[in-house]
Every structure is written in C-alpha cells, then in structure tokens.
Design a protein around this motif. Sequence first.
Motif, PDB file in Angstrom:
ATOM      1  N   GLY A 174      61.013  -5.858 157.894  1.00 13.37           N
ATOM      2  CA  GLY A 174      60.697  -5.318 159.231  1.00 13.37           C
ATOM      3  C   GLY A 174      59.461  -4.436 159.195  1.00 13.37           C
ATOM      4  O   GLY A 174      58.583  -4.535 160.053  1.00 13.37           O
ATOM      5  N   GLY A 175      59.374  -3.568 158.183  1.00  9.52           N
ATOM      6  CA  GLY A 175      58.199  -2.701 158.038  1.00  9.52           C
ATOM      7  C   GLY A 175      56.963  -3.526 157.715  1.00  9.52           C
ATOM      8  O   GLY A 175      55.867  -3.257 158.221  1.00  9.52           O
ATOM      9  N   ASN A 176      57.127  -4.554 156.882  1.00  3.26           N
ATOM     10  CA  ASN A 176      55.991  -5.431 156.539  1.00  3.26           C
ATOM     11  C   ASN A 176      55.484  -6.149 157.787  1.00  3.26           C
ATOM     12  O   ASN A 176      54.282  -6.343 157.964  1.00  3.26           O
ATOM     13  CB  ASN A 176      56.391  -6.481 155.497  1.00  3.26           C
ATOM     14  CG  ASN A 176      56.768  -5.918 154.129  1.00  3.26           C
ATOM     15  OD1 ASN A 176      57.298  -6.634 153.291  1.00  3.26           O
ATOM     16  ND2 ASN A 176      56.521  -4.640 153.893  1.00  3.26           N
TER      17      ASN A 176
ATOM     18  N   GLY B 138      60.062   3.669 155.233  1.00  4.72           N
ATOM     19  CA  GLY B 138      59.184   4.845 155.295  1.00  4.72           C
ATOM     20  C   GLY B 138      58.155   4.876 154.179  1.00  4.72           C
ATOM     21  O   GLY B 138      57.671   5.942 153.814  1.00  4.72           O
ATOM     22  N   THR B 139      57.773   3.698 153.642  1.00  4.56           N
ATOM     23  CA  THR B 139      56.714   3.676 152.619  1.00  4.56           C
ATOM     24  C   THR B 139      55.330   3.562 153.256  1.00  4.56           C
ATOM     25  O   THR B 139      54.325   3.490 152.546  1.00  4.56           O
ATOM     26  CB  THR B 139      56.880   2.504 151.623  1.00  4.56           C
ATOM     27  OG1 THR B 139      56.677   1.272 152.338  1.00  4.56           O
ATOM     28  CG2 THR B 139      58.243   2.500 150.968  1.00  4.56           C
ATOM     29  N   GLY B 140      55.288   3.518 154.585  1.00  4.24           N
ATOM     30  CA  GLY B 140      54.019   3.367 155.296  1.00  4.24           C
ATOM     31  C   GLY B 140      53.051   4.484 154.936  1.00  4.24           C
ATOM     32  O   GLY B 140      53.450   5.635 154.728  1.00  4.24           O
TER      33      GLY B 140
ATOM     34  N   ALA C 256      50.937   1.524 139.816  1.00  2.00           N
ATOM     35  CA  ALA C 256      49.793   2.424 139.593  1.00  2.00           C
ATOM     36  C   ALA C 256      49.898   3.706 140.410  1.00  2.00           C
ATOM     37  O   ALA C 256      49.596   4.793 139.917  1.00  2.00           O
ATOM     38  CB  ALA C 256      48.490   1.693 139.918  1.00  2.00           C
ATOM     39  N   ALA C 257      50.360   3.586 141.668  1.00  2.00           N
ATOM     40  CA  ALA C 257      50.394   4.783 142.524  1.00  2.00           C
ATOM     41  C   ALA C 257      51.367   5.813 141.946  1.00  2.00           C
ATOM     42  O   ALA C 257      51.106   7.019 142.006  1.00  2.00           O
ATOM     43  CB  ALA C 257      50.784   4.406 143.948  1.00  2.00           C
ATOM     44  N   GLY C 258      52.472   5.342 141.380  1.00  2.00           N
ATOM     45  CA  GLY C 258      53.425   6.274 140.772  1.00  2.00           C
ATOM     46  C   GLY C 258      52.849   6.891 139.508  1.00  2.00           C
ATOM     47  O   GLY C 258      53.047   8.080 139.233  1.00  2.00           O
TER      48      GLY C 258
ATOM     49  N   GLU D  67      53.073  -2.382 164.791  1.00  2.89           N
ATOM     50  CA  GLU D  67      53.546  -1.054 164.363  1.00  2.89           C
ATOM     51  C   GLU D  67      54.654  -0.495 165.259  1.00  2.89           C
ATOM     52  O   GLU D  67      54.681   0.698 165.574  1.00  2.89           O
ATOM     53  CB  GLU D  67      52.360  -0.074 164.270  1.00  2.89           C
ATOM     54  CG  GLU D  67      51.289  -0.538 163.287  1.00  2.89           C
ATOM     55  CD  GLU D  67      50.206   0.496 163.003  1.00  2.89           C
ATOM     56  OE1 GLU D  67      50.458   1.697 163.180  1.00  2.89           O
ATOM     57  OE2 GLU D  67      49.108   0.091 162.593  1.00  2.89           O
ATOM     58  N   GLY D  68      55.537  -1.367 165.697  1.00  3.20           N
ATOM     59  CA  GLY D  68      56.690  -0.905 166.475  1.00  3.20           C
ATOM     60  C   GLY D  68      56.340  -0.445 167.875  1.00  3.20           C
ATOM     61  O   GLY D  68      57.139   0.231 168.523  1.00  3.20           O
ATOM     62  N   THR D  69      55.140  -0.808 168.376  1.00  2.00           N
ATOM     63  CA  THR D  69      54.729  -0.334 169.703  1.00  2.00           C
ATOM     64  C   THR D  69      54.955  -1.363 170.807  1.00  2.00           C
ATOM     65  O   THR D  69      54.818  -1.030 171.988  1.00  2.00           O
ATOM     66  CB  THR D  69      53.225   0.049 169.726  1.00  2.00           C
ATOM     67  OG1 THR D  69      52.461  -1.126 169.448  1.00  2.00           O
ATOM     68  CG2 THR D  69      52.892   1.132 168.722  1.00  2.00           C
TER      69      THR D  69
ATOM     70  N   GLY E 269      42.541  -2.121 155.718  1.00  2.00           N
ATOM     71  CA  GLY E 269      42.701  -3.496 155.258  1.00  2.00           C
ATOM     72  C   GLY E 269      44.108  -3.994 155.476  1.00  2.00           C
ATOM     73  O   GLY E 269      44.329  -5.166 155.778  1.00  2.00           O
ATOM     74  N   GLU E 270      45.110  -3.082 155.334  1.00  2.00           N
ATOM     75  CA  GLU E 270      46.492  -3.560 155.395  1.00  2.00           C
ATOM     76  C   GLU E 270      47.507  -2.470 155.720  1.00  2.00           C
ATOM     77  O   GLU E 270      48.633  -2.781 156.087  1.00  2.00           O
ATOM     78  CB  GLU E 270      46.880  -4.213 154.056  1.00  2.00           C
ATOM     79  CG  GLU E 270      46.723  -3.260 152.872  1.00  2.00           C
ATOM     80  CD  GLU E 270      47.010  -3.890 151.525  1.00  2.00           C
ATOM     81  OE1 GLU E 270      47.094  -5.119 151.449  1.00  2.00           O
ATOM     82  OE2 GLU E 270      47.137  -3.136 150.546  1.00  2.00           O
ATOM     83  N   HIS E 271      47.138  -1.206 155.595  1.00  2.77           N
ATOM     84  CA  HIS E 271      48.157  -0.166 155.786  1.00  2.77           C
ATOM     85  C   HIS E 271      48.414   0.153 157.248  1.00  2.77           C
ATOM     86  O   HIS E 271      49.410   0.784 157.575  1.00  2.77           O
ATOM     87  CB  HIS E 271      47.774   1.118 155.033  1.00  2.77           C
ATOM     88  CG  HIS E 271      47.755   0.935 153.543  1.00  2.77           C
ATOM     89  ND1 HIS E 271      47.191   1.838 152.684  1.00  2.77           N
ATOM     90  CD2 HIS E 271      48.233  -0.070 152.768  1.00  2.77           C
ATOM     91  CE1 HIS E 271      47.323   1.404 151.436  1.00  2.77           C
ATOM     92  NE2 HIS E 271      47.943   0.243 151.467  1.00  2.77           N
TER      93      HIS E 271
END
Length: 460
Positions: free
Chosen positions: A137-139, A68-70, A317-319, A191-193, A406-408
């Motif tokens: 799996g998420g990657n 769930g870091t998406g 950085a995000a944290g 994306e799991g579709t 780009g990647e998300h």
Amino acid sequence: MLIERLTEALGADAVKTSPEDLACYSFDAYSQGVLPSAVVLPTSAAQVSAVVKIARELEEPLIARGSGTGLCGGATPIRAGIVLSFARMNQLLELDIENRRVRVAPGLVNLQLSERIASTGYFYAPDPASQRASTIGGNIGTNAGGPHCLAYGTTVNHVLALEIVDDRGECFTTGVEDLGYDLTALLVGSEGTLGIVTSAWVRLLRIPPATGVWLAAFPSIESASEAVSAIVGAGIVPTALEMMDATIVRAVESAYAAGYPEDAAAVLLVESSGEPEEVASADAAIARIARAHGATKWQAAKSAEQRDALWRGRKGAAGAVGRIAPNYYTQDVCVPRTRLPEMLAAVDEAARKHEIVVGNVFHAGDGNLHPLLLYDKRDARQVAAVIEIGNVVLARAVELGGTISGEHGVGIEKRGGMSMVYRTEDLAAMACVRDVFDPHALLNPEKIFPAGISCREMRT
Ligand SMILES: Cc1cc2nc3c(=O)[nH]c(=O)nc-3n(C[C@H](O)[C@H](O)[C@H](O)COP(=O)(O)OP(=O)(O)OC[C@H]3O[C@@H](n4cnc5c(N)ncnc54)[C@H](O)[C@@H]3O)c2cc1C
C-alpha cells in the motif's frame, strides 16, 4: 465523540488513543508531525469505509499509513486527524498464477510477497531497499522504485487493478484494462490524497533462469559514473546498476562484511538476468566497458550466498551509516545519467563547504541519486547545514535537467520544492484533479502542493 464513534464502528481493540500509541504514529522516516486524534487498525474495506464516513461527518483529516518508512513525511499527520494503519490488512488474498497476478491487502510487506510466492517460480519485481519493512500500500502510495526498477519499471508498471475507498466512504475498483482515463496509474503515486487503497492486483514475473551479480571497483566516483553512462549508452540494460562511494562501502563492510573492496573510491553493483547465454554475454560486455573506464576490479559473485551478501550490504546501507553519525538525511533527486558526474561534484562541494560527511548510495542506472547527509541532530549548526545542502542539491538537479524526487515522493518535505519544477498554473491544474477526488481535502491534506496552491487559480 470521535473516539466513541470509531470504537462503535471498529471495536475498542482497533482504536488507539493513548499518548504512547499516538506518538508512534506521529512520524515517519523523514519527520515528526503532530499527534493524530486517533489511530485505527481496520481489518476490511467495509471498516475503512465506515471510518471515512465518520471522518467526513466530523471533518477529521485521514492519513493512510503503511509502515511509515516514507522519506518525505507522507504518512505524518500535520493537523491531527485519523491515522489509518494497515497493519492488520496484510494478507495475500488471491494467487492467480495462470494470469500471472496476485491480489494483496495494502499492509502486506513487500518482501513477504515475493518470499511467499517463491515456490511458484514467480516474483514481484519492485524492490525498494526498504522492502523488508515497507508495504505494498505504501509502495503504491509513493510509486516506489528500487534497484531492479531499471529493467522492470517502478510500482506503477506492476499494478493491474485497485480497490479504493474514496473520500465519501464509497468503494470502487479500477483496472488497467478499463476504457477511458487510466485511473489506476493516476492513483499510484498519489500519496494517499486521492483515495485509500484497500486491495491491489499486482503483476507477477517469472523468476529468470539465470542471474549474474558482479561488482566493479573504480579509482574515482567520476570514472564509475562515466562507466554507468557508457553501459546504458551501449544499449545494455542490466537488471540493476547501483553505485556506492567509499564512505558507504566502508560502513557496509564494517556492518555486514558483505565482500565489497574497501580500498575503492566507488563500487558498481551490477546484476543481469535471463537465459544463461544472455547473462554470460552481459558479463563480457559490461566488464569490457567497466575496464575501459578504469575499473580496477571486476568480480562475479560465485554463489547464491555471495550474491545475497552483496545485496544485503547494498540494501542495508542506510542502516550501516549509523556507525558514522547518529542521524542521516536522505536526499532523492534524479538527473539524466550523463550528468551524474556534475551532480555528484555539486553534492561533494556543498558537503565540504558545510563540513558535513556525505555518503552516496544510489540507483545509478536510473540517474537517481541518494546522498546520505550524516549529522548529529543535537547540533543546530549541523541541522542547518544539512537543510542548506539539501536545497543546493535540489536546485542543482533541476539546473541539470533533472527533478527533485526520483522515487520517495513529495509529502511535506518537497511541497515547497514543487515550484522549482512546475509553474503555478501546472500545480493549480493538479490541484483541480485532487478536488475532483477529494473536494473537502480530507485525504492526507497539506501534502504534495505548496501552501497557497489551489484549483481556484485555474478557474479565474
Ligand atoms: C532505508 C530506506 C530505504 C528506502 N529505499 C527506497 C527505495 O529503494 N525506493 C523507494 O522508492 N523508496 C525507498 N524508501 C522510502 C520508502 O520505503 C518508500 O516510500 C515506501 O514505498 C513507503 O512504504 P510504507 O509502507 O512505509 O508507507 P508509508 O511511509 O507509511 O506511506 C507512504 C505514503 O503512502 C501513503 N499510503 C500508505 N498506505 C496507503 C494506502 N493503503 N492507500 C493510499 N495511500 C497509502 C501514505 O499516506 C504516504 O503518503 C526507503 C526508505 C528507507 C527508510
């Protein structure tokens, strides 16, 4: 009925239905959706298959979920359904060093894979900044990138074979060596579709004999951006070429004391790997270009500890921006590298206009920007401003010849934005591909495509 059937198939311990449990699975790092009907924690492909068959019979949507870091709402339920969490399918299944590959279950955390095989002299290259938490799996679901993807390519370049459970609950495998259509590449980033990944063979690379990490300080973000274009334009491909602006550097230093110069307007973090002579020549060549573009400092990490500290700062950085504002919204756009200065100017202008603080930390070598818009979600004005800035950023990226992610990925967040880069006919053609895999729209429905787009438009 649904809960009884799931419990019968997986056992009570693998089916979560309490409001507290459901709430935990109703959001990802981007958004909060609705509560799922149930969360299941399968331990095998056979159990995944059983869940899919039940979902199909009872017409319940299925949402595959890693950690769930998406950042686009990809793992968020938007009309209830069953969340398939892969937290219990997190094993390293087979290590095949001779063939430089490893088979993993989808819930294995990215960083744990490289840590667990480090003693073999090999590593797994895609390294999203979320790698301490995000799963393979998420990657695969998002075709994740990361700082080192400049040299090594994104996840799709490292997936060799997939085991998939399809929308009927049937298990099939794909491999990059299959003749005919490359279904492996099609499934990566879907994306799991299109199907649910239950295991994957991924490529391993040899840990390079030498690695150099440097930081370069610049008096302006423009001069740093121009240096990035010049480095890549000179035919040099560092293993990583990351940029942070002053806002991010200060937040990172205050959180981690990683060793970045706080008086710089922009910092490049550069890494080069290979034989020692190659690293030495990259050092000289990149330093020359950086100085020619105004770098006031070119400093090498002198030890593995210093190198790790710099990377910890970049990836954390995000944290770190939690020290500046209670909330942040990450945009993710890509532009041709030569257009970076214009793109950054547009971000700055929009943020100033709406009085929102912005920090830029991004994969500069790939032209992949991540403006972090810092705000307080309790303030309606700031929330509206952040959404507006996000839209301006997307539109400008497209104008500059770039794209809206780009990647998300697309998920819920950018489904509307897909019309900025594709014609209706193009989107309908993609929807036809989806229909082949999932004609009843059970797998992660209402993601990727703008509302109203369907395969029918192709057929008329
Ligand atoms: C601080 C931070 C830094 C980040 N840095 C980067 C970065 O550098 N590069 C980058 O690319 N992303 C980055 N991200 C975004 C995110 O980490 C990636 O998108 C990551 O790939 C998501 O992995 P996850 O395990 O959390 O998957 P989730 O968020 O749970 O799911 C992501 C998507 O994959 C699908 N999915 C999950 N498991 C499966 C499966 N088994 N089968 C089929 N589909 C599946 C889901 O349905 C969803 O659509 C970052 C996020 C954060 C919060």
